[in-house]
Design a protein around this motif. Sequence first.
Motif, PDB file in Angstrom:
ATOM      1  N   PRO A 122       9.037  -9.179 -29.955  1.00  0.00           N
ATOM      2  CA  PRO A 122       7.722  -8.919 -29.376  1.00  0.00           C
ATOM      3  C   PRO A 122       6.674  -8.486 -30.398  1.00  0.00           C
ATOM      4  O   PRO A 122       5.523  -8.931 -30.345  1.00  0.00           O
ATOM      5  CB  PRO A 122       8.010  -7.815 -28.349  1.00  0.00           C
ATOM      6  N   VAL A 123       7.052  -7.607 -31.325  1.00  0.00           N
ATOM      7  CA  VAL A 123       6.098  -7.198 -32.365  1.00  0.00           C
ATOM      8  C   VAL A 123       5.779  -8.383 -33.270  1.00  0.00           C
ATOM      9  O   VAL A 123       4.628  -8.588 -33.672  1.00  0.00           O
ATOM     10  CB  VAL A 123       6.641  -6.007 -33.173  1.00  0.00           C
ATOM     11  N   GLY A 124       6.808  -9.195 -33.593  1.00  0.00           N
ATOM     12  CA  GLY A 124       6.567 -10.394 -34.396  1.00  0.00           C
ATOM     13  C   GLY A 124       5.571 -11.331 -33.740  1.00  0.00           C
ATOM     14  O   GLY A 124       4.748 -11.962 -34.426  1.00  0.00           O
ATOM     15  N   VAL A 125       5.622 -11.437 -32.415  1.00  0.00           N
ATOM     16  CA  VAL A 125       4.643 -12.265 -31.694  1.00  0.00           C
ATOM     17  C   VAL A 125       3.237 -11.703 -31.903  1.00  0.00           C
ATOM     18  O   VAL A 125       2.279 -12.456 -32.113  1.00  0.00           O
ATOM     19  CB  VAL A 125       4.993 -12.327 -30.195  1.00  0.00           C
ATOM     20  N   GLY A 126       3.110 -10.379 -31.876  1.00  0.00           N
ATOM     21  CA  GLY A 126       1.801  -9.778 -32.130  1.00  0.00           C
ATOM     22  C   GLY A 126       1.284 -10.066 -33.524  1.00  0.00           C
ATOM     23  O   GLY A 126       0.098 -10.370 -33.713  1.00  0.00           O
TER      24      GLY A 126
END
Length: 615
Positions: A122-126
């Motif tokens: 999820p953080v990587g998507v951000g």
Amino acid sequence: MNTAELTELGQQLRVDSVRAAAAAESGHPTSSMSAADLLGVLLANHLRYDFERPDHPANDRFVLSKGHASPLLYAAYKAAGVIEDGELLTFRKLGSRLEGHPTPRRLPWVETATGSLGQGLPVGVGIALAGKRLDRDDYRVWVLCGDSELAEGSVWEAAEHAGYEHLDNLVVIVDVNRLGQRGPTRHGHDLGAYARRFQAFDWHTIEIDGHDVDAVDRAYGEALSTTGQPTVILARTLKGKGVAAVEDREGQHGKPLPAAEDAIAELGGPRDLHVRVSEPLAAATPRSITTGSLELPRFDQGDEAATRDAFGKALAALGSARGDVVALDGEVGDSTRTEEFGKAHPDRFFECYIAEQQLVATAVGMATRGWVPYASTFAAFLTRAHDFVRMASISGSGINLVGSHAGVAIGQDGPSQMGLEDLAMFRSVYGSTVLYPCDANQTARLVAAMAGLDGIRYLRTSRGKMPVVYGPDEEFPVGGSKVLRSSEEDRLTVVAAGVTVHEALAAADRLAQDGIRVRVVDLYSVKPVDVETLRRAAEETGCLITVEDHHPEGGLGDAVLEAFTDGRPVPRLVRLAVRTMPGSAAPDEQLHAAGIDAVSIAAAAKLLVEEAVVR
């Protein structure tokens, strides 16, 4: 590196993972050993990164979502020449930068704290969204996940969002080693089961043998050439690869290897290969952030306005003054009022839909790239993302979170929509700031102030319109409060915030008619709290009443009580809060039923004064 060199590098990373865990007498070497070839090939042949300039705008970003495999990450840092062998062996020791799970507070090359599984993607998507739509640069985001964490719902929130946004700058590597902490994972080595799930969210999928370094190399090349879709590489691996005593065996998770020296010998002994990591390409378009004068909305005293309306207008104004401010919402922008920002700055507005974990993770990812995110949804729904907030704090991330529709004051929607736990939740977060304005001008000022703070910042807004108490030029320092009623005859002090400030003022007027003077404090900064003003009020009036549209645990009352935990006498204190389960009713009915309206405050004050007189 060629095939033979890549194979040797993988073995070196395994050996160093074993050595680090053995020195610490704890850690997760088997989880590190399964992914050693995957990280080795990435480091040697595909990652573009300047370790001397971790803030280089064109650096690729690497996120170790399976944070317990930190020995592997530190072994890779040693191979890249940024830590020495001696430091590697300080793993998990007091004062070492090499913690059990990596954090950016300690190491500049770590993007985000991991260890709570299911958060790296999820953080990587951000981060990838920032690259695509904000930085507009061609850096890649590489995320190394474990197969166990793919049971987390947050992974699939992220997978759907990445597919929807066509994040072809995002590559996820899944170390499918079949074994979790207590035994086999749900799908074992069935790569197809994982592939079908990612394909359903429009991902390009690649299935490989994760110990075939040439296959890994080709998969990374294929991922880099894929356009229009994010890529997931599903790699079949063996936990504890290379050491017969632990390879693909249950019961070895989270333990140093038995007979570590024998295991190191079985792996071929220590190596000292050095990897020359490719430098990033020059940033295509260096970021240029526009700045201008801040013209906050102004509201006339005596008028009525909802603090959520003031938030939306102030955020849009802040976006005009600062080009680094971005806004995110959980598909309730027409209620939270972030739609005001979206209309004014559509290129910096991000719709995360009803996926609150991904909402907060996106904000964290964007903050790693230097943006200043404001993420909003109903206060009640931010509780779903509490673990992401907790981990953001561990990362030292600077994000602004705004919860609207707080408390019973929202009225008829009922308890499922009422944020009654949010103040406690955010007050408990390390280094957080918690703000709860009572009127429109105060809200606008605090929205602007949040942008300059560190850590997790939370602002609580209200649904209904409330009188404008303050002038538009009033200042509201974080950590302060406002004394709205005061005299030398004050018999007690009422401490309120947000909607209850207006009830407290009305109660003070009622009590004044009966000859009872009370002080009213607007404690808009719930954390940090204005200790000096509270202690002065206690000394001068002797009695305090706290009034909050929140459960009694962890909210305003606890914040006030903590001002008196230094050993001094604690003043007489009555705490009015929402102590029953509300139903559906009009806002004024809700406040009365909860015992936090003006009538209830006045009644409590009279009882408190009478008891004080009798004594």
